[in-house]
Design a protein around this motif. Sequence first.
Motif, PDB file in Angstrom:
ATOM      1  N   GLU A 109      11.679  10.529 -39.595  1.00 52.79           N
ATOM      2  CA  GLU A 109      10.415  10.138 -38.562  1.00 52.79           C
ATOM      3  C   GLU A 109      11.015   9.391 -36.851  1.00 52.79           C
ATOM      4  OE1 GLU A 109       6.670   8.350 -40.846  1.00 52.79           O
ATOM      5  OE2 GLU A 109       7.681   7.236 -38.939  1.00 52.79           O
ATOM      6  N   PHE A 110      10.903   9.675 -35.453  1.00 49.25           N
ATOM      7  CA  PHE A 110      11.163   9.129 -34.976  1.00 49.25           C
ATOM      8  C   PHE A 110       9.963   9.245 -33.747  1.00 49.25           C
ATOM      9  CE2 PHE A 110      12.781  12.936 -35.110  1.00 49.25           C
ATOM     10  CZ  PHE A 110      12.817  13.746 -34.209  1.00 49.25           C
ATOM     11  N   ASP A 111      10.088   8.733 -32.773  1.00 53.49           N
ATOM     12  CA  ASP A 111       9.332   8.482 -31.505  1.00 53.49           C
ATOM     13  C   ASP A 111       9.983   9.351 -30.120  1.00 53.49           C
ATOM     14  OD1 ASP A 111       7.543   7.110 -32.545  1.00 53.49           O
ATOM     15  OD2 ASP A 111       8.296   5.333 -31.753  1.00 53.49           O
ATOM     16  N   VAL A 112       9.170  10.464 -29.590  1.00 53.23           N
ATOM     17  CA  VAL A 112       9.797  11.171 -28.112  1.00 53.23           C
ATOM     18  C   VAL A 112       9.158  10.125 -26.903  1.00 53.23           C
ATOM     19  CG1 VAL A 112      10.076  13.355 -27.638  1.00 53.23           C
ATOM     20  CG2 VAL A 112       9.846  12.834 -29.885  1.00 53.23           C
ATOM     21  N   ILE A 126      14.398   9.778 -27.840  1.00 52.14           N
ATOM     22  CA  ILE A 126      13.786   9.567 -29.408  1.00 52.14           C
ATOM     23  C   ILE A 126      14.473   8.212 -28.956  1.00 52.14           C
ATOM     24  CG2 ILE A 126      15.112  10.067 -31.122  1.00 52.14           C
ATOM     25  CD1 ILE A 126      15.268  13.213 -30.091  1.00 52.14           C
ATOM     26  N   LYS A 127      13.447   7.452 -30.133  1.00 47.89           N
ATOM     27  CA  LYS A 127      13.583   6.403 -30.358  1.00 47.89           C
ATOM     28  C   LYS A 127      13.194   6.342 -31.715  1.00 47.89           C
ATOM     29  CE  LYS A 127      13.799   3.642 -25.909  1.00 47.89           C
ATOM     30  NZ  LYS A 127      14.641   5.388 -25.385  1.00 47.89           N
ATOM     31  N   ASN A 128      13.425   4.951 -32.500  1.00 48.16           N
ATOM     32  CA  ASN A 128      12.822   4.760 -33.304  1.00 48.16           C
ATOM     33  C   ASN A 128      13.332   5.307 -34.906  1.00 48.16           C
ATOM     34  OD1 ASN A 128      12.301   2.379 -32.551  1.00 48.16           O
ATOM     35  ND2 ASN A 128       9.752   3.019 -32.305  1.00 48.16           N
ATOM     36  N   THR A 129      14.110   6.280 -34.676  1.00 50.83           N
ATOM     37  CA  THR A 129      14.682   7.590 -35.610  1.00 50.83           C
ATOM     38  C   THR A 129      14.525   6.835 -37.180  1.00 50.83           C
ATOM     39  OG1 THR A 129      15.835   8.944 -33.963  1.00 50.83           O
ATOM     40  CG2 THR A 129      16.366   9.172 -36.548  1.00 50.83           C
ATOM     41  N   ARG A 130      13.719   6.873 -38.167  1.00 50.83           N
ATOM     42  CA  ARG A 130      14.191   6.481 -39.647  1.00 50.83           C
ATOM     43  C   ARG A 130      14.332   7.402 -40.344  1.00 50.83           C
ATOM     44  NH1 ARG A 130      13.733   1.422 -39.630  1.00 50.83           N
ATOM     45  NH2 ARG A 130      12.324   1.175 -41.674  1.00 50.83           N
ATOM     46  N   MET A 186       3.915   9.803 -24.966  1.00 51.99           N
ATOM     47  CA  MET A 186       5.001   9.661 -26.224  1.00 51.99           C
ATOM     48  C   MET A 186       4.306  10.030 -27.523  1.00 51.99           C
ATOM     49  SD  MET A 186       7.455   6.730 -27.269  1.00 51.99           S
ATOM     50  CE  MET A 186       6.874   4.849 -27.068  1.00 51.99           C
ATOM     51  N   TYR A 187       5.585  10.824 -27.671  1.00 48.68           N
ATOM     52  CA  TYR A 187       5.259  11.185 -29.688  1.00 48.68           C
ATOM     53  C   TYR A 187       5.597  10.992 -30.514  1.00 48.68           C
ATOM     54  CZ  TYR A 187       2.372  14.725 -25.835  1.00 48.68           C
ATOM     55  OH  TYR A 187       2.453  14.562 -24.901  1.00 48.68           O
ATOM     56  N   LYS A 188       5.130  10.527 -31.355  1.00 50.34           N
ATOM     57  CA  LYS A 188       5.693  10.587 -33.324  1.00 50.34           C
ATOM     58  C   LYS A 188       5.588  12.043 -33.685  1.00 50.34           C
ATOM     59  CE  LYS A 188       6.045   7.244 -35.281  1.00 50.34           C
ATOM     60  NZ  LYS A 188       6.610   5.888 -35.113  1.00 50.34           N
ATOM     61  N   ALA A 189       7.100  12.256 -33.521  1.00 45.12           N
ATOM     62  CA  ALA A 189       7.409  13.316 -34.552  1.00 45.12           C
ATOM     63  C   ALA A 189       8.017  12.934 -36.206  1.00 45.12           C
ATOM     64  CB  ALA A 189       8.801  14.040 -33.862  1.00 45.12           C
ATOM     65  N   LYS A 190       7.577  13.938 -36.890  1.00 48.82           N
ATOM     66  CA  LYS A 190       7.837  14.045 -38.192  1.00 48.82           C
ATOM     67  C   LYS A 190       8.658  15.461 -39.003  1.00 48.82           C
ATOM     68  CE  LYS A 190       3.787  10.787 -39.012  1.00 48.82           C
ATOM     69  NZ  LYS A 190       2.215  10.382 -39.650  1.00 48.82           N
ATOM     70  N   VAL A 191       9.510  15.005 -39.112  1.00 48.39           N
ATOM     71  CA  VAL A 191      10.884  16.211 -39.458  1.00 48.39           C
ATOM     72  C   VAL A 191      10.718  16.178 -41.276  1.00 48.39           C
ATOM     73  CG1 VAL A 191      12.699  17.477 -38.912  1.00 48.39           C
ATOM     74  CG2 VAL A 191      11.266  15.873 -37.720  1.00 48.39           C
ATOM     75  N   LEU A 192      10.647  17.743 -41.161  1.00 53.39           N
ATOM     76  CA  LEU A 192      10.275  18.033 -42.561  1.00 53.39           C
ATOM     77  C   LEU A 192      12.273  18.756 -43.086  1.00 53.39           C
ATOM     78  CD1 LEU A 192       8.039  18.624 -45.100  1.00 53.39           C
ATOM     79  CD2 LEU A 192       8.553  15.899 -44.630  1.00 53.39           C
ATOM     80  N   ILE A 193      13.213  18.200 -43.866  1.00 49.58           N
ATOM     81  CA  ILE A 193      14.539  19.101 -44.086  1.00 49.58           C
ATOM     82  C   ILE A 193      14.560  19.550 -45.249  1.00 49.58           C
ATOM     83  CG2 ILE A 193      16.637  19.157 -43.534  1.00 49.58           C
ATOM     84  CD1 ILE A 193      16.616  17.525 -40.853  1.00 49.58           C
ATOM     85  N   LYS A 194      13.850  21.208 -45.200  1.00 48.41           N
ATOM     86  CA  LYS A 194      14.499  21.388 -46.827  1.00 48.41           C
ATOM     87  C   LYS A 194      15.369  22.447 -46.579  1.00 48.41           C
ATOM     88  CE  LYS A 194       9.752  22.052 -47.001  1.00 48.41           C
ATOM     89  NZ  LYS A 194       8.549  23.259 -46.595  1.00 48.41           N
ATOM     90  N   ARG A 195      16.850  22.522 -48.305  1.00 49.85           N
ATOM     91  CA  ARG A 195      18.286  23.198 -48.434  1.00 49.85           C
ATOM     92  C   ARG A 195      16.788  24.145 -48.645  1.00 49.85           C
ATOM     93  NH1 ARG A 195      22.573  22.241 -51.426  1.00 49.85           N
ATOM     94  NH2 ARG A 195      23.104  20.596 -51.298  1.00 49.85           N
ATOM     95  N   ARG A 196      17.385  25.707 -48.216  1.00 44.08           N
ATOM     96  CA  ARG A 196      16.567  27.059 -48.475  1.00 44.08           C
ATOM     97  C   ARG A 196      16.605  27.158 -49.803  1.00 44.08           C
ATOM     98  NH1 ARG A 196      20.014  29.005 -43.592  1.00 44.08           N
ATOM     99  NH2 ARG A 196      18.609  28.286 -41.983  1.00 44.08           N
TER     100      ARG A 196
END
Lengths: 83, 83
Positions: B44-47, A34-38, B1-11
């Motif tokens: 956001e981060f790269d994997v 994991i790289k470049n976490t923002r 290489m992948y770009k991950a985009k994560v959403l985190i929500k309160r229940r």
Amino acid sequence: MYKAKVLIKRRASILDPQGKAVEIGAKNLGLKNIKNTRIGKYIEFDVNTENKSMAEEEVNNYCKKLLANPIMEDFEFTLDEIK
Amino acid sequence: MYKAKVLIKRRASILDPQGKAVEIGAKNLGLKNIKNTRIGKYIEFDVNTENKSMAEEEVNNYCKKLLANPIMEDFEFTLDEIK
């Protein structure tokens, strides 16, 4: 009535120390790829206006005046009608 | 290489005092049509893995062990290949 979903990101040119800190935690847990976490914000809310352009204006104002820091963050949003 | 985009929500069942506080600010600024503000995270981060299923596993671990609070938050993510 519209559901607004807002993404707020730090500009790419601005360092993200919180992201860096979490990434060090990742390395310590063995997540080595994991790289470049923002870290940004995701904000959801309802906008109770008659039409979409009024809703857009309200969301823009909300973002500019309260949610995003105009010095170092950009925002984008989507609006979906709630039936 | 992948770009991950994560959403985190309160229940939905868990109160969001930060969202409530920002909404009071909105009312004070004259934005009267905004309701049910809920503040989550966007990360956001790269994997850097060879294939998508390895990337998915790494992202899942990162979210479960570090990014999201399993007691009161849910997460979802997308992975896009970076060329």
